[in-house]
Design an enzyme around this catalytic site. Structure first.
Site, PDB file in Angstrom:
ATOM      1  NE  ARG A 114     -10.383  -2.364  -2.445  1.00  0.00           N
ATOM      2  CZ  ARG A 114      -9.792  -1.676  -1.460  1.00  0.00           C
ATOM      3  NH1 ARG A 114      -8.647  -2.114  -0.961  1.00  0.00           N
ATOM      4  NH2 ARG A 114     -10.308  -0.576  -1.007  1.00  0.00           N
ATOM      5  CG  PHE A 174      -1.977   1.013   1.212  1.00  0.00           C
ATOM      6  CD1 PHE A 174      -3.093   0.856   0.417  1.00  0.00           C
ATOM      7  CD2 PHE A 174      -1.870   2.159   1.979  1.00  0.00           C
ATOM      8  CE1 PHE A 174      -4.094   1.828   0.385  1.00  0.00           C
ATOM      9  CE2 PHE A 174      -2.864   3.128   1.956  1.00  0.00           C
ATOM     10  CZ  PHE A 174      -3.978   2.963   1.157  1.00  0.00           C
ATOM     11  CG  ASP A 202      -0.662  -1.934   7.169  1.00  0.00           C
ATOM     12  OD1 ASP A 202      -1.773  -2.164   7.697  1.00  0.00           O
ATOM     13  OD2 ASP A 202      -0.392  -0.880   6.565  1.00  0.00           O
ATOM     14  CE1 TYR A 262      -9.704   3.474   6.618  1.00  0.00           C
ATOM     15  CE2 TYR A 262      -8.711   4.636   8.457  1.00  0.00           C
ATOM     16  CZ  TYR A 262      -8.636   4.155   7.174  1.00  0.00           C
ATOM     17  OH  TYR A 262      -7.496   4.336   6.455  1.00  0.00           O
ATOM     18  CE  LYS A 263      -8.370   0.434   5.079  1.00  0.00           C
ATOM     19  NZ  LYS A 263      -6.929   0.332   4.797  1.00  0.00           N
TER      20      LYS A 263
HETATM   21  C1  LIG Z   1      -6.208   1.502   4.476  1.00  0.00           C
HETATM   22  C2  LIG Z   1      -4.745   1.282   4.645  1.00  0.00           C
HETATM   23  C3  LIG Z   1      -3.948   2.217   5.311  1.00  0.00           C
HETATM   24  C4  LIG Z   1      -4.542   3.522   5.732  1.00  0.00           C
HETATM   25  O1  LIG Z   1      -3.686   4.344   6.419  1.00  0.00           O
HETATM   26  P1  LIG Z   1      -4.265   5.677   7.067  1.00  0.00           P
HETATM   27  O2  LIG Z   1      -3.110   6.294   7.718  1.00  0.00           O
HETATM   28  O3  LIG Z   1      -5.356   5.256   8.010  1.00  0.00           O
HETATM   29  O4  LIG Z   1      -4.859   6.499   5.982  1.00  0.00           O
HETATM   30  C5  LIG Z   1      -2.614   1.901   5.516  1.00  0.00           C
HETATM   31  N1  LIG Z   1      -2.089   0.738   5.072  1.00  0.00           N
HETATM   32  C6  LIG Z   1      -2.841  -0.173   4.403  1.00  0.00           C
HETATM   33  C7  LIG Z   1      -2.233  -1.425   3.943  1.00  0.00           C
HETATM   34  C8  LIG Z   1      -4.181   0.092   4.152  1.00  0.00           C
HETATM   35  O5  LIG Z   1      -4.901  -0.787   3.473  1.00  0.00           O
END
Ligand SMILES: *Cc1c(COP(=O)(O)O)cnc(C)c1O
Length: 408
Positions: A367, A124, A195, A220-221
């Site tokens: 997705r 990501f 992560d 938030y996921k």
């Molecule tokens: C959604 C996501 C994030 C989000 O990071 P934020 O700092 O909350 O915006 C980070 N890493 C991965 C792999 C994600 O899928």
């Protein structure tokens, strides 16, 4: 696969009752809980209570009276149960990106003489960007090495300080074996920073069982904490006293209310607090976490895989023109299935216009996330039926569906 097949699966679903615990809009099939989880019913009540009674009436007394000051630890300890950690190994703070920064910086400091942060080229972007920014701040001497997924393990060597991986790939949903990879990294003396953005709440994670070092994840996921919910971080007990954070804010101090001029890191995981926590967001996140804790994650995983298999069966039957962007083996997937199509963006927009909410990830990935606490089998069946209609009628082929919005 018929609608009746899907209905039969719902009737036999041991998690079916959880759906009632969420607010879900009528006429919408929501397959994007991996990006923003749905709203638990309890959250609206609880947030109103915190706003009106705690903030409105008790004002600053609430930090002690209603335990606001302990919320990052309290919610962290609850998340710990979802990711196989001890209560004092998880803390809620900041965003996932900021937590990555704190832990990555701490890990590099522990691993002096090792110049490489190793990651996957398709990780990501924020994970890679944070590593790049940290390296720049450190003034060189470090290197972010990204390699294709199938070369990650062989790229592990004595120069690697930290292996930074996302357990479930955001685009393909491909799942790393957390324990096996951690073991391989430890064999060359590297630390691993996981992560768990697309893992926590979606599948059982056993950080302690895997001997994991460090981890971060999203609120938030699949934890349904609400838009911009604070994130969590994990540091193994054995590492905590050795780790320092460069974001040495006052709430991570050993005695924040002594107001000493010199920074001293707080005990254990507490040092990873930085500034004042967002209480309203933490209260909302706690509702999402409490709800998830009521579910058996083994059943959640089982249903997640079954939803994915049903989705693929329907796709293969109705719209075989889509290529699979996820691993074929369900055990190698997280809680999503991704498809590939050159017109993916427009197709996703057409789906959203028909009430089927998935999302698009550049360059060509559609997705579809399955949140087993509220996604029904019949939702999956209907989503693919609508997708098939959109393809058969070329309903996606409209200029308005090609207009790129800021958030995809
Ligand atoms: C959604 C996501 C994030 C989000 O990071 P934020 O700092 O909350 O915006 C980070 N890493 C991965 C792999 C994600 O899928």
């Amino acid at each position: 696969v018929t609608r009746q097949d899907a209905e039969r699966l719902d009737a036999a679903d041991p998690l079916a009752a959880f759906r009632e615990r969420f607010v879900l809009p009528v006429g919408v099939i929501y397959l994007d809980g991996n990006s923003l989880g749905a709203l638990p019913r309890e959250t609206a009540r609880r947030v109103a209570e915190v706003v009106n009674a705690e903030w409105g009436q008790d004002l600053i007394k609430s930090w002690n009276l209603h335990g606001w000051i302990d919320l990052p630890r309290r919610v962290g300890a609850k998340i710990a149960r979802l990711v196989g950690a001890e209560p004092n190994e998880v803390l809620v703070a900041d965003s996932t990106s900021v937590n990555l920064f704190k832990l990555l910086a701490g890990a590099l400091r522990l691993q002096k003489g090792r110049p490489v942060i190793l990651s996957e080229a398709n990780n990501f972007p924020t994970d890679l960007y944070i590593a790049q920014g940290l390296i720049e701040l450190l003034g060189g001497g470090y290197e972010l090495r990204t390699v294709p997924r199938d070369q990650v393990l062989e790229a592990l060597d004595a120069r690697v300080a930290v292996l930074m991986l996302t357990q479930v790939d955001y685009r393909s949903g491909a799942l790393w074996d957390l324990a096996a990879v951690t073991e391989r990294a430890h064999a060359v003396g590297a630390l691993v920073l996981w992560d768990l953005a697309h893992s926590a709440g979606a599948l059982p994670v056993d950080l302690n069982g895997a001997g994991a070092d460090l981890a971060v994840g999203c609120g938030y996921k699949y934890l349904n904490g609400g838009p911009g919910a604070p994130a969590f971080l994990y540091a193994a007990r054995r590492l905590q006293e050795k780790l320092r954070t460069p974001l040495s804010g006052w709430l991570g101090h050993a005695a924040p209310f002594a107001f000493e001029p010199e920074y001293r890191p707080g005990a254990g995981i507490d040092r990873f607090l930085c500034g004042t926590p967002p209480i309203l967001s933490l209260a909302a996140l706690e509702c999402g976490v409490d709800l998830t804790l009521q579910a058996d994650l083994t059943l959640v995983r089982k249903k997640s895989l079954a939803l994915g298999e049903l989705f693929l069966d329907c796709v293969q039957g109705a719209v075989p023109e889509f290529a699979l962007a996820s691993p074929v083996d369900p055990n190698q997937r997280g809680s999503q299935v991704s498809l590939r199509h050159p017109e993916g963006y427009a197709i996703v927009q057409a789906l959203i216009a028909r009430g089927v909410i998935g999302d698009f990830r550049a360059p060509d990935v559609l997705r579809f996330g399955f949140a087993p606490l509220y996604t029904r089998y019949v939702d999956v069946w209907e989503a693919v039926t609508i997708l098939a209609e959109i393809m058969a009628t070329r309903a996606w082929d409209q200029p308005e569906y090609r207009v790129r919005r800021t958030v995809t």
